[in-house]
Motif scaffolding. Sequence first.
Motif, mmCIF file in Angstrom:
data_model
loop_
_atom_site.group_PDB
_atom_site.id
_atom_site.type_symbol
_atom_site.label_atom_id
_atom_site.label_comp_id
_atom_site.label_asym_id
_atom_site.label_seq_id
_atom_site.Cartn_x
_atom_site.Cartn_y
_atom_site.Cartn_z
ATOM 1 N N ALA A 1 3.637 16.576 -9.063
ATOM 2 C CA ALA A 1 3.750 16.299 -7.576
ATOM 3 C C ALA A 1 4.890 15.064 -7.611
ATOM 4 C CB ALA A 1 2.872 16.350 -6.810
ATOM 5 N N HIS A 2 5.452 15.059 -6.991
ATOM 6 C CA HIS A 2 6.810 13.900 -6.482
ATOM 7 C C HIS A 2 5.855 13.449 -5.351
ATOM 8 C CE1 HIS A 2 6.516 16.438 -2.654
ATOM 9 N NE2 HIS A 2 7.636 15.116 -1.583
ATOM 10 N N VAL A 3 6.394 11.598 -5.016
ATOM 11 C CA VAL A 3 5.919 10.667 -4.022
ATOM 12 C C VAL A 3 6.532 10.866 -3.316
ATOM 13 C CG1 VAL A 3 4.759 9.681 -6.339
ATOM 14 C CG2 VAL A 3 6.896 8.875 -5.664
ATOM 15 N N VAL A 4 6.362 9.980 -1.902
ATOM 16 C CA VAL A 4 6.681 9.979 -0.575
ATOM 17 C C VAL A 4 7.556 8.917 -0.091
ATOM 18 C CG1 VAL A 4 6.683 10.918 1.815
ATOM 19 C CG2 VAL A 4 5.984 12.616 0.455
ATOM 20 N N ALA A 5 8.282 8.945 -0.757
ATOM 21 C CA ALA A 5 8.967 6.683 -0.184
ATOM 22 C C ALA A 5 8.623 6.643 1.717
ATOM 23 C CB ALA A 5 10.409 6.677 -0.700
ATOM 24 N N ASP A 6 8.400 4.883 1.296
ATOM 25 C CA ASP A 6 8.218 4.606 2.697
ATOM 26 C C ASP A 6 9.628 3.853 2.811
ATOM 27 O OD1 ASP A 6 7.860 2.951 5.520
ATOM 28 O OD2 ASP A 6 5.829 1.953 4.373
ATOM 29 N N PRO A 7 9.688 4.893 4.101
ATOM 30 C CA PRO A 7 11.416 4.733 4.873
ATOM 31 C C PRO A 7 11.708 3.791 5.544
ATOM 32 C CG PRO A 7 10.418 6.083 5.779
ATOM 33 C CD PRO A 7 9.757 6.432 4.787
ATOM 34 N N TYR A 8 10.582 3.350 5.721
ATOM 35 C CA TYR A 8 10.168 2.015 6.840
ATOM 36 C C TYR A 8 10.875 0.563 6.136
ATOM 37 C CZ TYR A 8 9.831 4.687 10.476
ATOM 38 O OH TYR A 8 10.047 6.298 11.115
ATOM 39 N N ALA A 9 10.354 0.906 4.375
ATOM 40 C CA ALA A 9 9.954 -0.199 3.520
ATOM 41 C C ALA A 9 11.778 -0.981 3.828
ATOM 42 C CB ALA A 9 8.996 -0.509 2.558
ATOM 43 N N ASP A 10 11.464 -2.925 4.179
ATOM 44 C CA ASP A 10 12.513 -3.328 3.777
ATOM 45 C C ASP A 10 12.666 -3.909 1.942
ATOM 46 O OD1 ASP A 10 15.390 -4.901 3.989
ATOM 47 O OD2 ASP A 10 14.132 -6.713 4.792
ATOM 48 N N ILE A 11 13.608 -3.044 1.087
ATOM 49 C CA ILE A 11 13.262 -3.136 0.126
ATOM 50 C C ILE A 11 14.741 -2.829 -0.269
ATOM 51 C CG2 ILE A 11 11.039 -2.515 -0.427
ATOM 52 C CD1 ILE A 11 11.161 0.008 -1.915
ATOM 53 N N SER A 12 14.613 -3.516 -2.007
ATOM 54 C CA SER A 12 16.051 -3.342 -3.028
ATOM 55 C C SER A 12 15.883 -1.847 -3.767
ATOM 56 C CB SER A 12 16.743 -4.128 -3.496
ATOM 57 O OG SER A 12 16.124 -4.358 -4.510
ATOM 58 N N PRO A 13 16.978 -1.583 -4.279
ATOM 59 C CA PRO A 13 16.376 -0.321 -5.381
ATOM 60 C C PRO A 13 15.688 -0.866 -6.433
ATOM 61 C CG PRO A 13 18.841 -0.087 -4.437
ATOM 62 C CD PRO A 13 18.468 -1.196 -3.906
ATOM 63 N N ASP A 14 15.424 -1.973 -6.912
ATOM 64 C CA ASP A 14 15.187 -2.359 -7.740
ATOM 65 C C ASP A 14 13.830 -3.073 -7.614
ATOM 66 O OD1 ASP A 14 17.438 -2.531 -9.602
ATOM 67 O OD2 ASP A 14 18.726 -4.358 -8.965
ATOM 68 N N SER A 15 13.326 -2.736 -6.505
ATOM 69 C CA SER A 15 11.883 -3.402 -5.721
ATOM 70 C C SER A 15 11.282 -1.765 -6.551
ATOM 71 C CB SER A 15 12.365 -3.679 -4.147
ATOM 72 O OG SER A 15 13.276 -4.630 -3.482
ATOM 73 N N PRO A 16 9.807 -3.231 -6.655
ATOM 74 C CA PRO A 16 8.574 -2.345 -6.783
ATOM 75 C C PRO A 16 8.845 -1.445 -6.118
ATOM 76 C CG PRO A 16 8.044 -3.882 -7.102
ATOM 77 C CD PRO A 16 9.525 -4.681 -6.145
ATOM 78 N N ALA A 17 8.393 0.290 -5.928
ATOM 79 C CA ALA A 17 8.168 1.906 -5.159
ATOM 80 C C ALA A 17 7.280 1.465 -3.660
ATOM 81 C CB ALA A 17 8.109 2.189 -5.689
ATOM 82 N N ALA A 18 7.664 1.781 -2.280
ATOM 83 C CA ALA A 18 6.584 1.398 -1.336
ATOM 84 C C ALA A 18 7.301 2.622 -1.271
ATOM 85 C CB ALA A 18 8.028 0.923 0.294
ATOM 86 N N VAL A 19 5.321 2.883 -1.365
ATOM 87 C CA VAL A 19 4.803 4.820 -1.235
ATOM 88 C C VAL A 19 4.576 4.816 0.011
ATOM 89 C CG1 VAL A 19 3.424 6.032 -2.067
ATOM 90 C CG2 VAL A 19 4.500 4.815 -3.601
ATOM 91 N N ASP A 20 4.510 5.908 1.174
ATOM 92 C CA ASP A 20 4.382 6.340 1.855
ATOM 93 C C ASP A 20 2.994 7.528 1.227
ATOM 94 O OD1 ASP A 20 3.364 7.300 4.658
ATOM 95 O OD2 ASP A 20 5.237 8.599 4.970
#
Length: 389
Positions: free
Chosen positions: A39-58
Amino acid sequence: MTIRLPDSNGASRTYEPRTEPLPVTPGTPFTSRTVYSAAHVVADPYADISPDSPAAVDWDATLAFRRHLWSHGLGVAEAMDTAQRGMGLDWAGAAELIRRSAAEAKSVGGLIACGVGTDQLSATEIGYPYSLAEIRAAYEEQLAVVEESGARAILMASRALAAVAKGPEDYLEVYGHLLRQASEPVILHWLGPMFDPALEGYWGATDLDAATRTFLDVIAAHPDKVDGIKVSLLDAQREIDIRRRLPQGVRCYTGDDFNYPELIAGDDQGFSHALLGIFDPLGPLAAEAVRVLDTGNTQGFRDLLDPTVGLSRHLFQTPTRFYKTGVVFLAWLAGHQSHFTMVGGLQSARSLPHFAKAYELADGLGLFPDPKLAEERMKTLLSVYGVDQ
């Protein structure tokens, strides 16, 4: 209603979407096969992060998708490469995912198995400067998290081990150590370099016959500690050959996203169970097919599942490791999440013509519960790319 879709030649074509989805309903677990969907993970689209940041998960949307899979009788293979392990999701994020999903599985009675790897050990400028003892310790840390969660462990291939091991004997030593201390039988995962180029030469050899011998030696030394193996080499005949050489009681879970219908259907000498990334978008249809197989109707099973292979081969085309982008794209079109954003910014990994073809193939199979919503979302994406309707 029609939609204009771009093709790989820079032209466009007119496509008429379906108006009704394939009629499938949730159901009970299967009786003839054990089937996991990675199963895939759903990202948190409102997290203010960069591609190098730890994943922000919804977390709400991520767990809701797992409940969707369980409702159709599928097991969930958690924190695997489909969940972007090593491609946006680090070990800290994976550990949290394992704990949350295992608790959710317990609450709904869902089947779950979770990935155990060594991704705490990051590559440096000089590669992987670790000892075998450090690699074992990394595996042990992750194994403890999975076992404490109450889930079955999947021992995944390790980039660090692939880089550090000097030959087959190092694989035998590391895996033997882990299997001896595992509290319950585990699933061994052989992931080919088409899914992760860093795993070239796994099991101590680039020659697949030699690698297969080492893989089977690991299993033969500890058959009581191996529930099964997952083979992801996209080579149907090699999987069949390995399957026929397994000790009694050790299952083969196909990870072949090109040839899964024939491998699950099997032959007069056996069959494969399944642990597949493609069953993320195919979940309800795949479940319907396996229930048909449960009745002994192999042809009915093939009639349902064979037409899905075109979509799977499209999503898993080279570079194969970016199949996750198509999986999440289809989850967005199907309404399982409100956006098309991925951890690590991986939504950019495929082209617009690739998305257009994936939409057309999935719609043709009736995979979208709400075809109108899928059409509207596809048109929204097209407009972002400047494709007028």
